[in-house]
Design a protein around this motif. Structure first.
Motif: not given
Length: 384
Positions: A35, A55, A59, A88, A91-92, A95, A111, A142
């Motif tokens: 990623a 970010s 990660d 997660t 991060l979603c 985006q 992602i 997401y």
């Protein structure tokens, strides 16, 4: 004494959870690194470097922590799964600052890979009642992030894929856990049956020795009578004949059930010899106990030695039996890393079922486990 055969109870569920933890650790590590690389290569406007750099740093740090913790545990800790889902989800929702439009349109962003991995991790680590809601929250986050980045984005197909993933993993893990539970039940029964066979064999050997001894003594007395050693009534002969008769009556009346006496030291020696991948030093005091008591000691010692071989990180253990203040005690000790008995999960059959409950369900018996940095000591006792 023969030590042929090495069958013993070893939890299939435990092995499955350990395999899941290590597999998830490796997979999460690979996905996390991929990623980062994909995010850097796809960092074109409107991707914001001010958002992307921290970010990716988060990660990377989380990926390293996840890999380190999951590989060292028998199962993935709940806090690790929850933390992975939280990162997660964050991060979603960000985006629009982290993923270019082209990647969003194709559903192939970096992602998206993390989302799938998080759904898998929660699905295999948690029970369906927790895994399905967690997976749905990640999937919705997401899709919400995609809509924030591109309001006209079609999310129906992506949602369908995520639903299939969530439900498929839940069904698969339910089947696997049921299969592991069935295998454990079979292994427990097999281990108990093996111990029972050993108990019966040792009991028969003991009976044969006693029969042989009585037979030899009685034959000697009869031979003396036949040879005319005693010409008339003899007090010595009367006492010997009475002793022989009493011994024969004791053998006749001796119980044949599981409560019949058995040599505990011989049984424990047999159990120690069957321990797989472990050198067991033994100091066993000769002691005879009822068969049921001997079986309980043997089952608890079998599991304790199995735990040493699987978890202690050492290849040696010590098995000691003794009598203290009228109480028969058996101890299994190792010099491994130890663990916290208070934090043992309720479904860990080995510690609670095969050791603590096995002994505590016997009248006048008990068990205790002490563990720390210097090793672990399992103490078992029974008072006649």
């Amino acid at each position: 004494m023969s030590h042929s055969g090495s069958t013993r109870y070893d939890s299939a569920a435990r092995h499955m959870e350990r395999t899941i933890a290590r597999t998830c650790a490796g997979a999460r590590g690979v996905v996390g690194l991929v990623a980062v690389v994909a995010a850097i290569l796809a960092a074109v406007p409107p991707v914001s470097a001010a958002w992307l750099a921290p970010s990716l740093a988060i990660d990377l740090v989380w990926t390293g922590l996840f890999l380190r913790v999951a590989r060292r545990r028998e199962r993935i800790p709940a806090w690790l799964v929850a933390g992975d889902a939280a990162i997660t989800i964050t991060l979603c929702l960000a985006q629009r600052h982290l993923v270019a439009g082209a990647a969003l349109d194709g559903g192939s962003s970096w992602i998206a890979g993390l989302v799938t991995m998080t759904i898998v991790v929660s699905g295999v680590a948690w029970r369906p009642w927790a895994a399905v809601p967690a997976g749905l929250v990640v999937a919705v986050a997401y899709l919400a992030g995609m809509r924030l980045a591109s309001p006209y984005q079609d999310v129906a197909g992506t949602l369908g894929i995520h639903l299939v993933q969530i439900l498929a993993i839940a069904v698969l893990m339910t089947l696997l856990r049921r299969s592991a539970a069935s295998a454990d039940a079979f292994l427990r029964d097999s281990a108990r049956a093996e111990i029972a066979l050993v108990v019966d064999r040792l009991r028969r050997e003991d009976e044969l020795r006693q029969v042989g001894s009585v037979h030899e003594t009685s034959l000697h007395t009869l031979t003396m009578v036949g040879l005319g050693t005693y010409e008339g009534p003899s007090r010595t002969l009367r006492r010997q004949a009475a002793a022989d008769l009493a011994a024969l009556e004791e053998l006749r009346d001796r119980p044949r059930a599981r409560y019949a006496p058995i040599a505990l030291d011989a049984l424990l020696d047999e159990v120690a010899g069957r321990a797989t991948g472990l050198a067991v030093r033994r100091r066993l005091t000769p002691e005879t106990v009822p068969g049921e008591v001997a079986e309980r000691f043997a089952r608890a010692v079998t599991e304790a030695l199995a735990n040493v071989a699987l978890h202690a990180g050492v290849r040696e253990a010590e098995l000691v039996s003794s009598r203290r203040d009228g109480e028969i005690r058996v101890e299994v000790a190792d010099a491994g890393g130890g663990f916290d008995p208070a934090r043992v999960p309720p479904d860990r059959f080995g510690v609670r079922g095969s050791i603590l409950d096995t002994m505590r369900s016997l009248p006048n018996a008990g068990a205790d486990i002490r563990s720390g940095d210097q090793g672990t000591r399992v103490s078992l006792w029974w008072r006649p």
